[in-house]
Design a protein around this motif. Structure first.
Motif, PDB file in Angstrom:
ATOM      1  N   ARG A  80      64.015 -52.030  50.314  1.00 11.71           N
ATOM      2  CA  ARG A  80      62.849 -52.203  49.597  1.00 11.71           C
ATOM      3  C   ARG A  80      61.893 -52.489  50.578  1.00 11.71           C
ATOM      4  O   ARG A  80      62.200 -53.270  51.459  1.00 11.71           O
ATOM      5  CB  ARG A  80      62.810 -53.112  48.421  1.00 11.71           C
ATOM      6  N   GLN A  81      60.475 -52.349  50.235  1.00 13.53           N
ATOM      7  CA  GLN A  81      59.278 -52.826  51.001  1.00 13.53           C
ATOM      8  C   GLN A  81      58.805 -54.304  50.640  1.00 13.53           C
ATOM      9  O   GLN A  81      58.317 -54.968  51.334  1.00 13.53           O
ATOM     10  CB  GLN A  81      58.202 -52.049  50.510  1.00 13.53           C
ATOM     11  N   SER A  82      59.604 -54.891  49.675  1.00 13.64           N
ATOM     12  CA  SER A  82      59.412 -56.106  49.334  1.00 13.64           C
ATOM     13  C   SER A  82      59.833 -57.170  50.480  1.00 13.64           C
ATOM     14  O   SER A  82      60.582 -56.631  51.314  1.00 13.64           O
ATOM     15  CB  SER A  82      60.020 -56.618  48.106  1.00 13.64           C
ATOM     16  N   GLU A  83      59.817 -58.371  50.455  1.00 11.91           N
ATOM     17  CA  GLU A  83      60.128 -59.357  51.469  1.00 11.91           C
ATOM     18  C   GLU A  83      61.660 -59.481  51.490  1.00 11.91           C
ATOM     19  O   GLU A  83      62.127 -59.739  50.411  1.00 11.91           O
ATOM     20  CB  GLU A  83      59.603 -60.755  51.043  1.00 11.91           C
TER      21      GLU A  83
END
Length: 136
Positions: A108-111
């Motif tokens: 995922r592009q999240s942290e």
């Protein structure tokens, strides 16, 4: 490269691709293991000899079984094959070729989580291409 025990190619510490292609091949199935298949196919496409394909398999276990039974020889990552510890197969590296297997990490592009951050840091440290000053 994976060969059955008592195979003529075992006379060599390293095997030339042209010598290996004189025997039938057991390869990764294009749909089940497309990344593996594509990279091995790129290696085979550059060969002077057209390979004889005995079968395409959906798993390493099936490949090792068919190779051990004498249906052909196969290509796989040596470290993966060694974990199986089978008496009916042997491993030989290809001469003059240092094949590179590319593995991608999709996330995922999240942290990233803390374990994922540690994994990414270690992977970058261990597998950074020589001279790559742009990778963090």
């Amino acid at each position: 490269m994976i060969v059955p025990t008592r195979h003529p190619l075992l006379a060599h510490a390293q095997v030339k691709l042209e010598d290996a292609l004189k025997f039938p091949l057991v390869l990764c199935h294009p749909d089940a293991a497309s990344g593996c298949h594509d990279q091995i196919q790129a290696l085979l496409d550059g060969a002077a000899i057209t390979p004889k394909i005995a079968d395409h398999v959906t798993s390493l276990g099936v490949m090792l079984t068919l190779v051990g039974a004498g249906y052909g020889i196969g290509f796989a990552i040596g470290a993966q094959v060694q974990t199986w510890q089978r008496p009916d197969i042997a491993i030989r590296p290809l001469a003059g070729i240092t094949p590179t297997l590319t593995t991608y990490l999709l996330r995922r592009q999240s942290e990233p989580s803390e374990p994922m951050k540690r994994f990414l840091q270690r992977a970058r440290r261990l597998f950074r291409p020589q001279g790559d000053v742009h990778a963090p």
